[in-house]
Design a protein around this motif. Sequence first.
Motif, PDB file in Angstrom:
ATOM      1  N   VAL A  33      16.626  44.564  13.475  1.00 46.83           N
ATOM      2  CA  VAL A  33      16.524  44.875  14.902  1.00 46.83           C
ATOM      3  C   VAL A  33      16.110  43.632  15.684  1.00 46.83           C
ATOM      4  N   ASN A  34      15.281  42.777  15.084  1.00 49.98           N
ATOM      5  CA  ASN A  34      14.927  41.523  15.758  1.00 49.98           C
ATOM      6  C   ASN A  34      16.156  40.646  15.935  1.00 49.98           C
ATOM      7  N   HIS A  35      17.020  40.630  14.943  1.00 47.35           N
ATOM      8  CA  HIS A  35      18.269  39.871  15.046  1.00 47.35           C
ATOM      9  C   HIS A  35      19.165  40.461  16.151  1.00 47.35           C
ATOM     10  N   GLU A  36      19.244  41.769  16.211  1.00 44.53           N
ATOM     11  CA  GLU A  36      20.052  42.430  17.235  1.00 44.53           C
ATOM     12  C   GLU A  36      19.514  42.151  18.633  1.00 44.53           C
ATOM     13  N   ILE A  37      18.203  42.183  18.784  1.00 47.95           N
ATOM     14  CA  ILE A  37      17.594  41.861  20.075  1.00 47.95           C
ATOM     15  C   ILE A  37      17.908  40.415  20.449  1.00 47.95           C
ATOM     16  N   SER A  38      17.860  39.519  19.480  1.00 42.11           N
ATOM     17  CA  SER A  38      18.198  38.115  19.742  1.00 42.11           C
ATOM     18  C   SER A  38      19.627  37.982  20.234  1.00 42.11           C
ATOM     19  N   ALA A  90      28.920  45.371  19.748  1.00 41.55           N
ATOM     20  CA  ALA A  90      28.154  46.508  19.229  1.00 41.55           C
ATOM     21  C   ALA A  90      29.027  47.617  18.647  1.00 41.55           C
ATOM     22  N   ASP A  91      30.310  47.633  18.965  1.00 40.80           N
ATOM     23  CA  ASP A  91      31.197  48.635  18.364  1.00 40.80           C
ATOM     24  C   ASP A  91      31.255  48.465  16.850  1.00 40.80           C
ATOM     25  N   PHE A  92      30.910  47.280  16.361  1.00 39.20           N
ATOM     26  CA  PHE A  92      30.942  47.005  14.932  1.00 39.20           C
ATOM     27  C   PHE A  92      29.568  47.151  14.273  1.00 39.20           C
ATOM     28  N   TRP A  93      28.546  47.470  15.062  1.00 37.99           N
ATOM     29  CA  TRP A  93      27.205  47.705  14.529  1.00 37.99           C
ATOM     30  C   TRP A  93      27.134  49.137  14.005  1.00 37.99           C
ATOM     31  N   ASP A  94      26.135  49.409  13.185  1.00 40.56           N
ATOM     32  CA  ASP A  94      25.920  50.788  12.738  1.00 40.56           C
ATOM     33  C   ASP A  94      25.625  51.675  13.944  1.00 40.56           C
ATOM     34  N   ASP A 151      24.269  53.792  16.796  1.00 39.47           N
ATOM     35  CA  ASP A 151      23.045  53.802  17.609  1.00 39.47           C
ATOM     36  C   ASP A 151      22.194  52.549  17.501  1.00 39.47           C
ATOM     37  N   ARG A 152      22.634  51.523  16.762  1.00 39.03           N
ATOM     38  CA  ARG A 152      21.843  50.308  16.606  1.00 39.03           C
ATOM     39  C   ARG A 152      21.705  49.557  17.924  1.00 39.03           C
ATOM     40  N   ASP A 159      21.853  50.749  21.081  1.00 40.32           N
ATOM     41  CA  ASP A 159      20.953  51.451  22.002  1.00 40.32           C
ATOM     42  C   ASP A 159      19.504  51.343  21.546  1.00 40.32           C
ATOM     43  N   ARG A 160      19.263  51.378  20.242  1.00 40.88           N
ATOM     44  CA  ARG A 160      17.896  51.238  19.727  1.00 40.88           C
ATOM     45  C   ARG A 160      17.360  49.837  20.011  1.00 40.88           C
ATOM     46  N   ALA A 161      18.158  48.814  19.712  1.00 40.01           N
ATOM     47  CA  ALA A 161      17.718  47.431  19.940  1.00 40.01           C
ATOM     48  C   ALA A 161      17.483  47.184  21.426  1.00 40.01           C
ATOM     49  N   LEU A 162      18.368  47.694  22.270  1.00 39.35           N
ATOM     50  CA  LEU A 162      18.208  47.514  23.711  1.00 39.35           C
ATOM     51  C   LEU A 162      16.951  48.234  24.206  1.00 39.35           C
ATOM     52  N   ALA A 163      16.708  49.433  23.722  1.00 35.31           N
ATOM     53  CA  ALA A 163      15.517  50.182  24.132  1.00 35.31           C
ATOM     54  C   ALA A 163      14.239  49.432  23.734  1.00 35.31           C
ATOM     55  N   ILE A 164      14.228  48.851  22.553  1.00 40.08           N
ATOM     56  CA  ILE A 164      13.061  48.089  22.108  1.00 40.08           C
ATOM     57  C   ILE A 164      12.898  46.839  22.963  1.00 40.08           C
ATOM     58  N   ALA A 165      14.007  46.161  23.262  1.00 39.50           N
ATOM     59  CA  ALA A 165      13.950  44.952  24.097  1.00 39.50           C
ATOM     60  C   ALA A 165      13.410  45.278  25.488  1.00 39.50           C
ATOM     61  N   VAL A 166      13.816  46.398  26.047  1.00 41.16           N
ATOM     62  CA  VAL A 166      13.327  46.816  27.369  1.00 41.16           C
ATOM     63  C   VAL A 166      11.848  47.206  27.275  1.00 41.16           C
ATOM     64  N   ALA A 167      11.477  47.947  26.243  1.00 36.73           N
ATOM     65  CA  ALA A 167      10.084  48.367  26.073  1.00 36.73           C
ATOM     66  C   ALA A 167       9.161  47.164  25.884  1.00 36.73           C
ATOM     67  N   ASP A 168       9.658  46.134  25.206  1.00 37.66           N
ATOM     68  CA  ASP A 168       8.867  44.913  24.991  1.00 37.66           C
ATOM     69  C   ASP A 168       8.858  43.999  26.209  1.00 37.66           C
TER      70      ASP A 168
END
Length: 78
Positions: free
Chosen positions: A18-23, A46-50, A52-53, A55-64
């Motif tokens: 998830v840190n890599h995805e946020i990067s 992101a179409d090639f990501w698992d 919901d990955r 949306d999860r990474a984006l939500a964490i990036a926004v929360a942080d």
Amino acid sequence: MPMPPPKATSQSPRDRQVNHEISQIVRALNTQGAQQHTELRALVGADFWDADRFDRALAIAVADGVVVRDADGRLHTV
């Protein structure tokens, strides 16, 4: 002489992923500027990501506070 074992880490492989995805999200916003959700999703492939990955990474990036959403709903870095 044998190599010592790797140092213990408190991060699981999923946390590192998830840190890599946020990067990737931050890098896309820094290079391309503010984006709508769907545009950003396409920029990072992101179409090639698992499932919901993105949306999860984006939500964490926004929360942080790494990524913010402006009044028009566009996402950008701080």
